[in-house]
Structures are given as structure tokens and as C-alpha cells.
Scaffold this motif. Structure first.
Motif, PDB file in Angstrom:
ATOM      1  N   ASP A   1      -4.744  -7.325  -3.830  1.00 30.95           N
ATOM      2  CA  ASP A   1      -3.407  -7.242  -3.249  1.00 30.95           C
ATOM      3  C   ASP A   1      -2.820  -8.648  -3.276  1.00 30.95           C
ATOM      4  O   ASP A   1      -3.104  -9.477  -2.427  1.00 30.95           O
ATOM      5  CB  ASP A   1      -3.461  -6.696  -1.827  1.00 30.95           C
ATOM      6  CG  ASP A   1      -2.085  -6.503  -1.212  1.00 30.95           C
ATOM      7  OD1 ASP A   1      -1.096  -7.082  -1.727  1.00 30.95           O
ATOM      8  OD2 ASP A   1      -1.992  -5.789  -0.200  1.00 30.95           O
TER       9      ASP A   1
ATOM     10  N   ARG B   1       0.532  -9.417  -3.392  1.00 33.39           N
ATOM     11  CA  ARG B   1       1.971  -9.406  -3.097  1.00 33.39           C
ATOM     12  C   ARG B   1       2.495 -10.739  -2.587  1.00 33.39           C
ATOM     13  O   ARG B   1       3.594 -11.150  -2.928  1.00 33.39           O
ATOM     14  CB  ARG B   1       2.308  -8.317  -2.071  1.00 33.39           C
ATOM     15  CG  ARG B   1       2.326  -6.930  -2.670  1.00 33.39           C
ATOM     16  CD  ARG B   1       2.586  -5.886  -1.628  1.00 33.39           C
ATOM     17  NE  ARG B   1       1.338  -5.609  -0.936  1.00 33.39           N
ATOM     18  CZ  ARG B   1       1.130  -4.549  -0.182  1.00 33.39           C
ATOM     19  NH1 ARG B   1       2.092  -3.683   0.035  1.00 33.39           N
ATOM     20  NH2 ARG B   1      -0.040  -4.354   0.389  1.00 33.39           N
TER      21      ARG B   1
ATOM     22  N   ILE C   1      -2.140  -4.815  -6.961  1.00 28.74           N
ATOM     23  CA  ILE C   1      -0.797  -4.807  -6.387  1.00 28.74           C
ATOM     24  C   ILE C   1      -0.195  -6.161  -6.747  1.00 28.74           C
ATOM     25  O   ILE C   1      -0.709  -7.206  -6.351  1.00 28.74           O
ATOM     26  CB  ILE C   1      -0.822  -4.587  -4.869  1.00 28.74           C
ATOM     27  CG1 ILE C   1      -1.516  -3.261  -4.542  1.00 28.74           C
ATOM     28  CG2 ILE C   1       0.599  -4.616  -4.304  1.00 28.74           C
ATOM     29  CD1 ILE C   1      -1.759  -3.020  -3.075  1.00 28.74           C
ATOM     30  N   PHE C   2       0.879  -6.113  -7.528  1.00 24.70           N
ATOM     31  CA  PHE C   2       1.479  -7.322  -8.072  1.00 24.70           C
ATOM     32  C   PHE C   2       2.099  -8.227  -7.013  1.00 24.70           C
ATOM     33  O   PHE C   2       2.560  -7.770  -5.970  1.00 24.70           O
ATOM     34  CB  PHE C   2       2.580  -6.966  -9.073  1.00 24.70           C
ATOM     35  CG  PHE C   2       2.082  -6.721 -10.459  1.00 24.70           C
ATOM     36  CD1 PHE C   2       1.768  -7.779 -11.293  1.00 24.70           C
ATOM     37  CD2 PHE C   2       1.929  -5.438 -10.924  1.00 24.70           C
ATOM     38  CE1 PHE C   2       1.319  -7.551 -12.580  1.00 24.70           C
ATOM     39  CE2 PHE C   2       1.478  -5.203 -12.214  1.00 24.70           C
ATOM     40  CZ  PHE C   2       1.172  -6.259 -13.042  1.00 24.70           C
TER      41      PHE C   2
ATOM     42  N   ASP D   1       4.997 -10.526  -5.422  1.00 25.59           N
ATOM     43  CA  ASP D   1       6.431 -10.303  -5.259  1.00 25.59           C
ATOM     44  C   ASP D   1       7.250 -11.288  -6.098  1.00 25.59           C
ATOM     45  O   ASP D   1       8.448 -11.108  -6.249  1.00 25.59           O
ATOM     46  CB  ASP D   1       6.832 -10.437  -3.788  1.00 25.59           C
ATOM     47  CG  ASP D   1       6.302  -9.288  -2.937  1.00 25.59           C
ATOM     48  OD1 ASP D   1       6.005  -8.208  -3.496  1.00 25.59           O
ATOM     49  OD2 ASP D   1       6.178  -9.476  -1.708  1.00 25.59           O
TER      50      ASP D   1
ATOM     51  N   GLN E   1       3.875 -12.274 -11.131  1.00 25.59           N
ATOM     52  CA  GLN E   1       3.760 -11.035 -11.899  1.00 25.59           C
ATOM     53  C   GLN E   1       3.377 -11.327 -13.338  1.00 25.59           C
ATOM     54  O   GLN E   1       2.489 -10.671 -13.896  1.00 25.59           O
ATOM     55  CB  GLN E   1       5.089 -10.275 -11.850  1.00 25.59           C
ATOM     56  CG  GLN E   1       5.411  -9.727 -10.480  1.00 25.59           C
ATOM     57  CD  GLN E   1       6.846  -9.259 -10.361  1.00 25.59           C
ATOM     58  OE1 GLN E   1       7.569  -9.149 -11.341  1.00 25.59           O
ATOM     59  NE2 GLN E   1       7.277  -8.990  -9.132  1.00 25.59           N
TER      60      GLN E   1
ATOM     61  N   VAL F   1      -2.160  -0.137 -11.661  1.00 25.08           N
ATOM     62  CA  VAL F   1      -1.261  -0.934 -10.833  1.00 25.08           C
ATOM     63  C   VAL F   1      -0.634  -0.028  -9.775  1.00 25.08           C
ATOM     64  O   VAL F   1      -0.245   1.104 -10.076  1.00 25.08           O
ATOM     65  CB  VAL F   1      -0.168  -1.589 -11.705  1.00 25.08           C
ATOM     66  CG1 VAL F   1       0.827  -2.359 -10.841  1.00 25.08           C
ATOM     67  CG2 VAL F   1      -0.810  -2.515 -12.745  1.00 25.08           C
ATOM     68  N   PHE F   2      -0.534  -0.548  -8.559  1.00 27.80           N
ATOM     69  CA  PHE F   2      -0.008   0.210  -7.425  1.00 27.80           C
ATOM     70  C   PHE F   2       0.988  -0.627  -6.645  1.00 27.80           C
ATOM     71  O   PHE F   2       1.020  -1.851  -6.776  1.00 27.80           O
ATOM     72  CB  PHE F   2      -1.161   0.632  -6.487  1.00 27.80           C
ATOM     73  CG  PHE F   2      -2.140   1.554  -7.138  1.00 27.80           C
ATOM     74  CD1 PHE F   2      -1.962   2.924  -7.083  1.00 27.80           C
ATOM     75  CD2 PHE F   2      -3.240   1.050  -7.823  1.00 27.80           C
ATOM     76  CE1 PHE F   2      -2.868   3.781  -7.706  1.00 27.80           C
ATOM     77  CE2 PHE F   2      -4.148   1.898  -8.445  1.00 27.80           C
ATOM     78  CZ  PHE F   2      -3.960   3.261  -8.378  1.00 27.80           C
ATOM     79  N   GLU F   3       1.747   0.028  -5.798  1.00 27.02           N
ATOM     80  CA  GLU F   3       2.680  -0.663  -4.909  1.00 27.02           C
ATOM     81  C   GLU F   3       2.139  -0.767  -3.492  1.00 27.02           C
ATOM     82  O   GLU F   3       2.565  -1.634  -2.738  1.00 27.02           O
ATOM     83  CB  GLU F   3       4.035   0.034  -4.909  1.00 27.02           C
ATOM     84  CG  GLU F   3       4.743  -0.099  -6.244  1.00 27.02           C
ATOM     85  CD  GLU F   3       6.150   0.463  -6.212  1.00 27.02           C
ATOM     86  OE1 GLU F   3       6.689   0.716  -5.110  1.00 27.02           O
ATOM     87  OE2 GLU F   3       6.715   0.653  -7.299  1.00 27.02           O
ATOM     88  N   GLU F   4       1.218   0.106  -3.133  1.00 28.36           N
ATOM     89  CA  GLU F   4       0.666   0.138  -1.773  1.00 28.36           C
ATOM     90  C   GLU F   4      -0.852   0.177  -1.805  1.00 28.36           C
ATOM     91  O   GLU F   4      -1.446   0.850  -2.653  1.00 28.36           O
ATOM     92  CB  GLU F   4       1.183   1.357  -1.009  1.00 28.36           C
ATOM     93  CG  GLU F   4       2.679   1.372  -0.796  1.00 28.36           C
ATOM     94  CD  GLU F   4       3.161   0.235   0.088  1.00 28.36           C
ATOM     95  OE1 GLU F   4       2.413  -0.216   0.982  1.00 28.36           O
ATOM     96  OE2 GLU F   4       4.306  -0.220  -0.124  1.00 28.36           O
ATOM     97  N   SER F   5      -1.470  -0.485  -0.844  1.00 26.24           N
ATOM     98  CA  SER F   5      -2.936  -0.542  -0.818  1.00 26.24           C
ATOM     99  C   SER F   5      -3.568   0.814  -0.531  1.00 26.24           C
ATOM    100  O   SER F   5      -4.651   1.106  -1.034  1.00 26.24           O
ATOM    101  CB  SER F   5      -3.422  -1.593   0.188  1.00 26.24           C
ATOM    102  OG  SER F   5      -2.954  -1.307   1.478  1.00 26.24           O
TER     103      SER F   5
ATOM    104  N   ASP G   1      -2.606   3.772  -1.637  1.00 22.46           N
ATOM    105  CA  ASP G   1      -2.696   4.487  -2.917  1.00 22.46           C
ATOM    106  C   ASP G   1      -3.783   3.884  -3.793  1.00 22.46           C
ATOM    107  O   ASP G   1      -4.528   4.606  -4.462  1.00 22.46           O
ATOM    108  CB  ASP G   1      -1.355   4.447  -3.647  1.00 22.46           C
ATOM    109  CG  ASP G   1      -0.258   5.194  -2.902  1.00 22.46           C
ATOM    110  OD1 ASP G   1      -0.575   6.125  -2.132  1.00 22.46           O
ATOM    111  OD2 ASP G   1       0.921   4.828  -3.092  1.00 22.46           O
TER     112      ASP G   1
END
Length: 134
Positions: free
Chosen positions: A58, A60, A92-93, A95, A100, A119-123, A125
Motif C-alpha cells: 500500500d 498511496r 495500491i499505487f 497518489d 505511480q 492493482v487495487f484501489e483499496e486494501s 479488495d
């Protein structure tokens, strides 16, 4: 799912989920040098000593990885965790645009070594995906 907190400081938190073989780091701010390498080395130790084979990054709140840390990651850390059985990587990339682009480079390198990457946006998921793969 049980969880162990391995590191928790101003720079990062590192968890281990023993039931699922998942190492999970979350950077809390841009991180480099000793702090960056401590997180990755402690995770590598878990792979080696406890049989983990899945990693959740993660990033971000991180920025681009410093060049010397990137070289170390690709030439020292990456071969170490692959030798210990690394199979799956959830990401999770950052910000930031620079973060990125930097992480994209590492993902391409990981794919070249047979690591399955998503690749995900939320931990949540990302963790669910890692729990589902064998």
C-alpha cells in the motif's frame, strides 16, 4: 483472519497474516533509506522463516522510490523474496504521478519474474484477492 503487527512507526506499518501467508505494508509518508529497507527486509524475513508467498504493497502515501533504494530493491530484496517463494503481489499505487511511474517500473520487473500482480484501489479488495489465490 489473524494478524500480527511487525512494525508500526511514523513511516510504515507492516502486518503479517499467518493464516493466509500475506505480508502487508502500508507507507504512511514518503519513505527511503534505512526506514524503507527495514520494512522490506522484515517482510523478507517472514517469507524466509514463515513461508509467506503473498505481498500487499500500500504505497498511496509514498512518493517515488529513491534511485539507490530502487536499485537495492531490484538487485537485493527482489531476488531474496522470490527465492523464498514469492508468488502474488497486490499493489495500491502512490497518489503521486512520480510514485505511480516508479511503481509501474517495479511491476513490469515483477511480471518478468513470474510473480502474479494485481492493482487495487483499496486494501480490503487487495487482501480479499490475496486470500483467494493459492
Amino acid at each position: 483472519m489473524s494478524v500480527e503487527i511487525i512494525i508500526d512507526n511514523d513511516y510504515a506499518t507492516l502486518w503479517y497474516y499467518p493464516d493466509a501467508g500475506i505480508v502487508h505494508h502500508q507507507f504512511k509518508q514518503p519513505i527511503s533509506g534505512e526506514h524503507f529497507r527495514e520494512v522490506l527486509n522484515r517482510g523478507a524475513e517472514i517469507f524466509e522463516q514463515r513461508g509467506a508467498n503473498k505481498w500487499l504493497s500500500d504505497d498511496r502515501l509514498n512518493a517515488a522510490v529513491a534511485q539507490d533504494d530502487g536499485i537495492w530493491g531490484l538487485t537485493v530484496w527482489n531476488p531474496r523474496v522470490r527465492a523464498a517463494g514469492w508468488k502474488y503481489w497486490a499493489v495500491i499505487f502512490s497518489d503521486t504521478k512520480a510514485g505511480q511511474a516508479n511503481l509501474n517500473y517495479f511491476l513490469r520487473e515483477g511480471n518478468g519474474y513470474g510473480i502474479t500482480v494485481q492493482v487495487f484501489e483499496e486494501s480490503t479488495d487487495a487482501l480479499n484477492w490475496l486470500k483467494s489465490v493459492k
